[in-house]
Design an enzyme around this catalytic site. Structure first.
Site, mmCIF file in Angstrom:
data_model
loop_
_atom_site.group_PDB
_atom_site.id
_atom_site.type_symbol
_atom_site.label_atom_id
_atom_site.label_comp_id
_atom_site.label_asym_id
_atom_site.label_seq_id
_atom_site.Cartn_x
_atom_site.Cartn_y
_atom_site.Cartn_z
ATOM 1 N N ARG A 1 41.563 37.332 51.934
ATOM 2 C CA ARG A 1 40.424 37.485 52.861
ATOM 3 C C ARG A 1 40.811 38.065 54.224
ATOM 4 N NH1 ARG A 1 37.115 36.920 48.615
ATOM 5 N NH2 ARG A 1 36.727 34.772 47.942
ATOM 6 N N HIS B 1 37.989 44.269 36.831
ATOM 7 C CA HIS B 1 37.089 43.127 36.661
ATOM 8 C C HIS B 1 36.065 43.559 35.624
ATOM 9 C CE1 HIS B 1 34.641 39.661 38.516
ATOM 10 N NE2 HIS B 1 33.973 40.085 37.459
ATOM 11 N N HIS C 1 41.343 38.140 34.442
ATOM 12 C CA HIS C 1 40.571 36.920 34.152
ATOM 13 C C HIS C 1 39.650 37.014 32.932
ATOM 14 C CE1 HIS C 1 37.633 39.195 36.431
ATOM 15 N NE2 HIS C 1 38.136 38.872 37.600
ATOM 16 N N ASP D 1 43.545 34.194 40.540
ATOM 17 C CA ASP D 1 42.278 34.665 41.119
ATOM 18 C C ASP D 1 41.882 33.756 42.276
ATOM 19 O OD1 ASP D 1 40.026 36.124 41.647
ATOM 20 O OD2 ASP D 1 38.912 35.481 39.862
#
Length: 430
Positions: free
Chosen positions: A60, A175, A225, A295
């Protein structure tokens, strides 16, 4: 030779007593006995393992410092036995230009306790600068749909992206959720609603389409993922250049386990049913999976305390991934060698860096664990900025000592690392 680490170490897929000689942060000798440098000896209750590599974190930074940053994130990683992370591009600004990835690299260099890589994000119009981004990036990330900090990518340009990737030596992470199959304007009041809003076909259709493109361009492609039996089954006949990642939360959790405080278990892709979770768990030992990735996607406690329809998706996990997996080894669910492959050796191969194994010529990235020291995970004892964990109350085995490139950053459970020690892994790529 600068120093010697002595004890029972995981070498050549087995545990053996040895001495590990280290020079300038590199393993230069492994012998039964070594002298000629300061020696640190660990007792028989401990084992020396390669430290972990987490190829999928969201620190972040820049943009969302209340959630996480490179200092807190890399320190937490170290406490969890991770000495190399790769940060995703959906910070603010999105890391899709040369200027923005250089800016993020300056931030990471100043704050990071451990080594790091930065993924460049793919946008609708940046494929023409892939060769320039590749100088600073450890790989590229493609979001097929909107996520925190990213609006996704126009599907029409994806063939062009694959063509551009074929002309550079790098890996494309994806993703894999096709937004065309999302439920329009869903009413999301519980995890079943979130699951239904992003059904499994979103993942399976994305996997099918991307595998077709990979077969035409033969690029290195990593599916992040993967969460469903159906998608994982589709990937069983994949090319050697295609790798598959799973997260601890998809392997250990399912939506029916998380009825209390469901917003804290809202993730993308969603937690699946118990049958899918059980399939993923068994697939770990069946070698259907290549890499464990956390993740790590922290949000503040107040953000996750909102209603499920408003609360952002994502859970923290960089500090608990390795400890959870070692606790699973202790329970007999996984073989130790399999965990080392998934969290150390295979991530290093994907990134083409000299890490992930205890061998001559590789970085002295080492962790000391006592497999009998099983503790209950508590957010109060963790070190990420967000202050909560989806694995509250679960068992974990944390390292007492952690070494990165020959330098101790945690010694006898005490943090002794320094900001700015971490290096960008592009300087290590083979």
């Amino acid at each position: 030779m600068d120093q010697i680490i002595e004890g029972t170490a995981f070498i050549n897929n087995r545990l053996a007593k040895c001495c590990i000689g280290i020079t300038d942060g590199i393993i230069t000798q492994i012998k039964n006995n070594l002298d000629g440098a300061p020696k640190k000896t660990f007792s028989d209750k401990n084992i020396i393992l390669p430290s972990g590599i987490d190829i999928h974190v969201h620190f972040r930074d820049p943009g969302f410092p209340d959630k996480e940053d490179f200092y807190f994130g890399t320190r937490a990683a170290a406490y969890g036995g991770i000495t190399c992370i790769c940060d995703m591009p959906n910070s603010k600004p999105f890391t899709g230009t040369v200027a923005h990835i250089k800016e993020k690299n300056q931030i990471a260099q100043a704050k990071s306790i451990i080594d790091y890589g930065l993924f460049a994000g793919i946008t609708t119009n940046n494929s023409q600068v892939f060769h320039r981004l590749n100088r600073y990036a450890c790989g590229f990330k493609l979001y097929l749909s909107e996520t925190t900090g990213s609006e996704g990518c126009d599907p029409a340009i994806i063939p062009e992206v694959f063509h551009s990737m074929a002309n550079i030596s790098s890996v494309l992470l994806v993703h894999a959720e096709d937004p065309r199959y999302f439920k329009k304007d869903p009413c999301v009041n519980n995890l079943d609603d979130h699951f239904n809003a992003r059904p499994i076909i979103c993942e399976t259709q994305a996997v099918k389409d991307l595998l077709k493109l990979q077969q035409m361009q033969d690029i290195a492609l990593h599916f992040c993922h993967i969460s469903s039996k159906e998608a994982l089954t589709l990937l069983q006949k994949r090319s050697k250049k295609v790798t598959v990642g799973v997260t601890p939360h998809h392997v250990f959790l399912h939506k029916n386990l998380c009825i209390r405080q469901p917003t804290f278990f809202k993730v993308n892709p969603p937690l699946r049913a118990a049958e899918a979770q059980s399939f993923l768990l068994n697939a770990v030992n069946d070698k259907m999976i290549d890499i464990f990735e956390s993740d790590h996607a922290p949000h503040t406690f107040s953000e996750k305390s909102q209603s499920l329809s408003v609360a952002p998706s994502g859970v923290p996990g960089v500090e608990t991934m390795y400890p959870l997996l070692l606790a699973a080894v202790k329970r007999g669910q996984f073989a130790l060698s399999r965990v080392i492959d998934l969290i150390c050796r295979n991530p290093a191969k994907l990134l083409r860096i000299p890490k992930g194994v205890i061998a001559i010529g590789y970085h002295a990235d080492l962790c000391i664990f006592d497999l009998n020291n099983i503790v209950e995970i508590s957010a109060k004892a963790l070190h990420t900025k967000c202050g909560w964990s989806p694995f509250e109350g679960w068992h974990g085995i944390f390292p007492s000592d952690v070494m990165s490139r020959g330098t101790m950053i945690i010694s006898d459970n005490e943090f002794i690392g320094n900001k700015g020690f971490g290096k960008n892994i592009t300087t290590f790529c083979k």
